[in-house]
Motif scaffolding. Structure first.
Motif, PDB file in Angstrom:
ATOM      1  N   ILE A 143       0.830  -1.201   0.000  1.00  0.00           N
ATOM      2  CA  ILE A 143       0.000   0.000   0.000  1.00  0.00           C
ATOM      3  C   ILE A 143       0.869   1.258   0.000  1.00  0.00           C
ATOM      4  N   ILE A 144       1.897   1.260   0.821  1.00  0.00           N
ATOM      5  CA  ILE A 144       2.777   2.426   0.873  1.00  0.00           C
ATOM      6  C   ILE A 144       3.519   2.632  -0.457  1.00  0.00           C
ATOM      7  N   SER A 145       3.856   1.518  -1.090  1.00  0.00           N
ATOM      8  CA  SER A 145       4.597   1.673  -2.345  1.00  0.00           C
ATOM      9  C   SER A 145       3.718   2.330  -3.399  1.00  0.00           C
ATOM     10  N   ARG A 146       2.413   2.061  -3.324  1.00  0.00           N
ATOM     11  CA  ARG A 146       1.499   2.697  -4.276  1.00  0.00           C
ATOM     12  C   ARG A 146       1.404   4.198  -4.068  1.00  0.00           C
ATOM     13  N   SER A 147       1.691   4.644  -2.837  1.00  0.00           N
ATOM     14  CA  SER A 147       1.584   6.084  -2.614  1.00  0.00           C
ATOM     15  C   SER A 147       2.919   6.785  -2.870  1.00  0.00           C
ATOM     16  N   GLY A 148       3.884   6.037  -3.388  1.00  0.00           N
ATOM     17  CA  GLY A 148       5.138   6.654  -3.829  1.00  0.00           C
ATOM     18  C   GLY A 148       6.031   7.163  -2.714  1.00  0.00           C
ATOM     19  N   LEU A 149       5.874   6.594  -1.515  1.00  0.00           N
ATOM     20  CA  LEU A 149       6.654   7.113  -0.382  1.00  0.00           C
ATOM     21  C   LEU A 149       7.939   6.335  -0.126  1.00  0.00           C
ATOM     22  N   LEU A 150       8.134   5.249  -0.883  1.00  0.00           N
ATOM     23  CA  LEU A 150       9.275   4.382  -0.554  1.00  0.00           C
ATOM     24  C   LEU A 150      10.626   5.086  -0.755  1.00  0.00           C
ATOM     25  N   ASP A 151      10.684   6.000  -1.742  1.00  0.00           N
ATOM     26  CA  ASP A 151      11.946   6.715  -1.975  1.00  0.00           C
ATOM     27  C   ASP A 151      12.388   7.463  -0.735  1.00  0.00           C
ATOM     28  N   LEU A 152      11.399   8.115  -0.116  1.00  0.00           N
ATOM     29  CA  LEU A 152      11.692   8.884   1.084  1.00  0.00           C
ATOM     30  C   LEU A 152      12.070   7.941   2.233  1.00  0.00           C
ATOM     31  N   ILE A 153      11.319   6.859   2.309  1.00  0.00           N
ATOM     32  CA  ILE A 153      11.519   5.921   3.413  1.00  0.00           C
ATOM     33  C   ILE A 153      12.884   5.263   3.363  1.00  0.00           C
ATOM     34  N   GLN A 154      13.362   5.018   2.125  1.00  0.00           N
ATOM     35  CA  GLN A 154      14.611   4.261   2.076  1.00  0.00           C
ATOM     36  C   GLN A 154      15.823   5.064   2.537  1.00  0.00           C
ATOM     37  N   LYS A 155      15.612   6.362   2.754  1.00  0.00           N
ATOM     38  CA  LYS A 155      16.714   7.154   3.324  1.00  0.00           C
ATOM     39  C   LYS A 155      16.825   6.930   4.828  1.00  0.00           C
ATOM     40  N   LYS A 156      15.763   6.310   5.395  1.00  0.00           N
ATOM     41  CA  LYS A 156      15.740   6.061   6.843  1.00  0.00           C
ATOM     42  C   LYS A 156      16.189   4.638   7.106  1.00  0.00           C
ATOM     43  N   ARG A 157      16.325   4.372   8.386  1.00  0.00           N
ATOM     44  CA  ARG A 157      16.500   2.990   8.772  1.00  0.00           C
ATOM     45  C   ARG A 157      15.155   2.285   8.583  1.00  0.00           C
ATOM     46  N   VAL A 158      15.166   1.103   8.051  1.00  0.00           N
ATOM     47  CA  VAL A 158      13.901   0.405   7.802  1.00  0.00           C
ATOM     48  C   VAL A 158      13.896  -0.928   8.543  1.00  0.00           C
ATOM     49  N   ALA A 159      12.794  -1.179   9.260  1.00  0.00           N
ATOM     50  CA  ALA A 159      12.659  -2.450   9.974  1.00  0.00           C
ATOM     51  C   ALA A 159      11.472  -3.233   9.408  1.00  0.00           C
ATOM     52  N   ALA A 160      11.626  -4.547   9.315  1.00  0.00           N
ATOM     53  CA  ALA A 160      10.534  -5.434   8.871  1.00  0.00           C
ATOM     54  C   ALA A 160      10.343  -6.499   9.939  1.00  0.00           C
ATOM     55  N   ILE A 161       9.083  -6.862  10.163  1.00  0.00           N
ATOM     56  CA  ILE A 161       8.808  -7.799  11.264  1.00  0.00           C
ATOM     57  C   ILE A 161       9.345  -9.204  10.978  1.00  0.00           C
ATOM     58  N   GLY A 162       9.408  -9.556   9.693  1.00  0.00           N
ATOM     59  CA  GLY A 162       9.873 -10.904   9.359  1.00  0.00           C
ATOM     60  C   GLY A 162      10.361 -10.958   7.931  1.00  0.00           C
ATOM     61  N   PRO A 163      10.763 -12.152   7.484  1.00  0.00           N
ATOM     62  CA  PRO A 163      11.392 -12.276   6.170  1.00  0.00           C
ATOM     63  C   PRO A 163      10.477 -11.926   5.001  1.00  0.00           C
ATOM     64  N   LYS A 164       9.165 -12.199   5.166  1.00  0.00           N
ATOM     65  CA  LYS A 164       8.276 -11.963   4.050  1.00  0.00           C
ATOM     66  C   LYS A 164       8.085 -10.459   3.831  1.00  0.00           C
ATOM     67  N   THR A 165       7.933  -9.734   4.918  1.00  0.00           N
ATOM     68  CA  THR A 165       7.806  -8.287   4.844  1.00  0.00           C
ATOM     69  C   THR A 165       9.103  -7.691   4.296  1.00  0.00           C
ATOM     70  N   ALA A 166      10.226  -8.218   4.772  1.00  0.00           N
ATOM     71  CA  ALA A 166      11.529  -7.737   4.297  1.00  0.00           C
ATOM     72  C   ALA A 166      11.654  -7.965   2.794  1.00  0.00           C
ATOM     73  N   ARG A 167      11.209  -9.119   2.360  1.00  0.00           N
ATOM     74  CA  ARG A 167      11.276  -9.482   0.952  1.00  0.00           C
ATOM     75  C   ARG A 167      10.455  -8.520   0.096  1.00  0.00           C
ATOM     76  N   ALA A 168       9.257  -8.169   0.614  1.00  0.00           N
ATOM     77  CA  ALA A 168       8.404  -7.229  -0.119  1.00  0.00           C
ATOM     78  C   ALA A 168       9.141  -5.897  -0.300  1.00  0.00           C
ATOM     79  N   LEU A 169       9.898  -5.516   0.727  1.00  0.00           N
ATOM     80  CA  LEU A 169      10.639  -4.250   0.653  1.00  0.00           C
ATOM     81  C   LEU A 169      11.822  -4.352  -0.310  1.00  0.00           C
ATOM     82  N   THR A 170      12.605  -5.409  -0.165  1.00  0.00           N
ATOM     83  CA  THR A 170      13.784  -5.514  -1.047  1.00  0.00           C
ATOM     84  C   THR A 170      13.348  -5.681  -2.504  1.00  0.00           C
TER      85      THR A 170
END
Ligand code: SAH
Length: 490
Positions: A308-335
């Motif tokens: 959902i967040i990726s659809r709102s185009g915010l990931l560029d901004l977010i990736q400048k921060k530290r990013v935490a994922a609860i588990g491997p699947k969420t992490a995978r969606a991010l990577t």
């Protein structure tokens, strides 16, 4: 007949699954001018044919066409020069009266050919995990009918069958199951001999009821087993424990369903996809960009949030921060979306995240509106400043597949709950359908797996016993644990 006489093909359709017809049978169906078929047949096989399609099936007690009339119709159509496919369930020559039709055609001088089919006598047990023969267990199998026309000249000698050894397969076996099993026991077979009924083998609602020769009739009636079903008696039935596939209900939201279904198949389950929840993206606060900029770390607790967040185009901004994922699947969606993940906790849970984020001052949570309070509370008491922004909310799915699942919940061997809300909305919907008791009974006799402790406690609040929580709190962890557990079940 003249040279342009037609021809009749007696084609076996297989036990029900439209993919279990032979290549030759399917080709002939497509080429045929006329198709005559029986009642049990899967409609899918009859779709998009150029042929005229005639249903000659006989519903019990409600004869549509007599055997005589069927024979006459076959002859008439062939004499019109047509290519006729006479499509019969399973194999045409096994209790299908195919032989009689062939003789009638022969008599009338009509060319015909038989195209053998996959018979339910072997396929239904096979698909339930029961090989009819097995080295060291059974070296022969006998196929009989359980339902003979009364007053037949040569009646089946059930006492002799009891002495045969090997595997016994009974077709048309539901109606007289009590009489037949009693005769086998009277004939000397132990009442402890393993027995099973396979109902609607190869259909999506295939069911296998296991028992012994002594109790299978009773179990057939308590489980309301109906025709078509195959009764199989013998020690090979014990193989079902190891070879039978188990149905797993997957209740996750649509977006996660396909991947989960594929994974469940890889683990040897028959997945039953029945989303109980759906996710609705929420409007983000107008100052979301500032919020992101203000914090040290952005936390995602599911791949849904990432999508959902990726659809709102915010990931560029977010990736400048530290990013935490609860588990491997969420992490995978991010990577997958090009975002580097800095933190994945050792334990894939809210508690794990609190531990992993210790020492980080300002944290932004982008997660479900119904997210667990444990995460927020834990971070706050660890001294962090926390912004908790709901990005989606969970609602009931309103999906038909969920209603189907509830109606046929007794078919499910494993219920996989990937969140508390999947459990809540399943129960709520069962209540709306007036089927809560039915669902509870099914849950009672199935294996109930919760993805982690918070989901398990929601289930317990709902009065559902939880059998299993995997070591790793992932869907794959659930599959692994369920497979292990079921493999060792008696
Ligand atoms: N010619 C068919 C059998 C016809 S007699 C064949 O070779 O399979 C009809 C009986 O077949 C039913 O009463 C039932 O015992 C069995 N049968 C047919 N289809 C079945 C299925 N999908 N699952 C279990 N039994 C089936």
């Amino acid at each position: 007949m003249s040279g342009d006489a037609g021809k009749v093909y007696l084609v076996g359709a297989g036990p029900g699954d439209p993919e279990l017809i032979t290549v030759k049978g399917l080709r002939l169906l497509r080429e045929a001018d006329v198709v005559l078929h029986d009642r049990l047949l899967n409609d899918e096989l009859l779709r998009d044919l150029r042929a005229e399609i005639i249903d000659v099936g006989k519903a019990p007690g409600r004869h549509k066409l007599s055997q005589e009339e069927i024979n006459e119709l076959l002859i008439k159509k062939a004499r019109e020069g047509k290519i006729v496919v006479r499509l019969k369930g399973g194999d045409p020559y096994l209790f299908g009266r195919g032989g009689e039709e062939a003789l009638a055609l022969r008599e009338a001088g009509i060319p015909f050919e038989v195209v053998p089919g996959v018979t339910s006598a072997i396929a239904a047990p096979a698909l339930a995990g029961i090989p009819v023969t097995h080295r060291g267990v059974s070296t022969a199998f006998t196929v009989v009918t359980g339902h003979e026309e009364p007053g037949k000249e040569k009646e089946l000698d059930w006492h002799a069958l009891a002495r045969l050894g090997g595997t016994l397969v009974v077709l048309m076996g539901v109606g007289r199951i009590r009489e037949n099993t009693t005769m086998l026991i009277d004939g000397g077979l132990s009442p402890q001999t393993p027995a099973a009924l396979i109902e609607r083998g190869s259909w999506p609602d295939q069911r296998c009821v296991r028992g012994t020769l002594g109790d299978i009739a009773e179990r057939a009636s308590s489980f309301r087993v109906k025709s078509p079903a195959v009764l199989i008696v013998g020690d090979v039935v014990n193989l079902e424990k190891h070879l039978g596939r188990r149905r797993i209900a997957i209740l996750r939201a649509e977006g996660q369903l396909d991947g989960s279904v594929r994974l469940a198949e890889r683990y040897g389950f028959i997945p039953v996809a029945a989303p109980s929840i759906s996710l609705r993206a929420l409007d983000l606060p107008p100052d979301i960009k500032e919020k992101i900029e203000r914090v040290d770390c952005v936390v995602f607790t599911s791949s849904n949030g990432v999508d959902i967040i990726s659809r709102s185009g915010l990931l560029d901004l977010i990736q400048k921060k530290r990013v935490a994922a609860i588990g491997p699947k969420t992490a995978r969606a991010l990577t997958d979306k090009g975002v580097n993940v800095d933190v994945i906790p050792d334990e894939y849970s809210s508690a794990g995240l609190v531990e992993a984020l210790r020492g980080i001052r300002k944290v932004l949570l982008l997660r479900s509106a119904q997210g667990s309070p444990a995460l927020l509370d834990g971070l706050l008491s660890a001294g962090a400043e926390v912004e908790d922004v709901p990005v989606y909310e969970v609602t009931g799915s309103g999906d038909e597949r969920l209603d189907d699942l509830i109606r046929r919940a007794e078919l499910i061997d494993v219920f996989a709950f990937t969140s508390g809300s999947t459990a809540r909305y399943l129960m709520r919907r069962a209540g709306e359908l007036g089927m809560e008791d039915h669902l509870r009974k099914a849950l009672d006799s199935a294996l109930v797996v919760a993805i982690g402790p918070p989901t398990a406690s929601v289930l317990r609040e709902l009065g559902v016993r939880v059998d299993l929580i995997p070591e790793r709190y992932t869907f794959e962890g659930m599959l692994e644990a369920a497979r292990k557990e079921i493999g060792v079940r008696p």
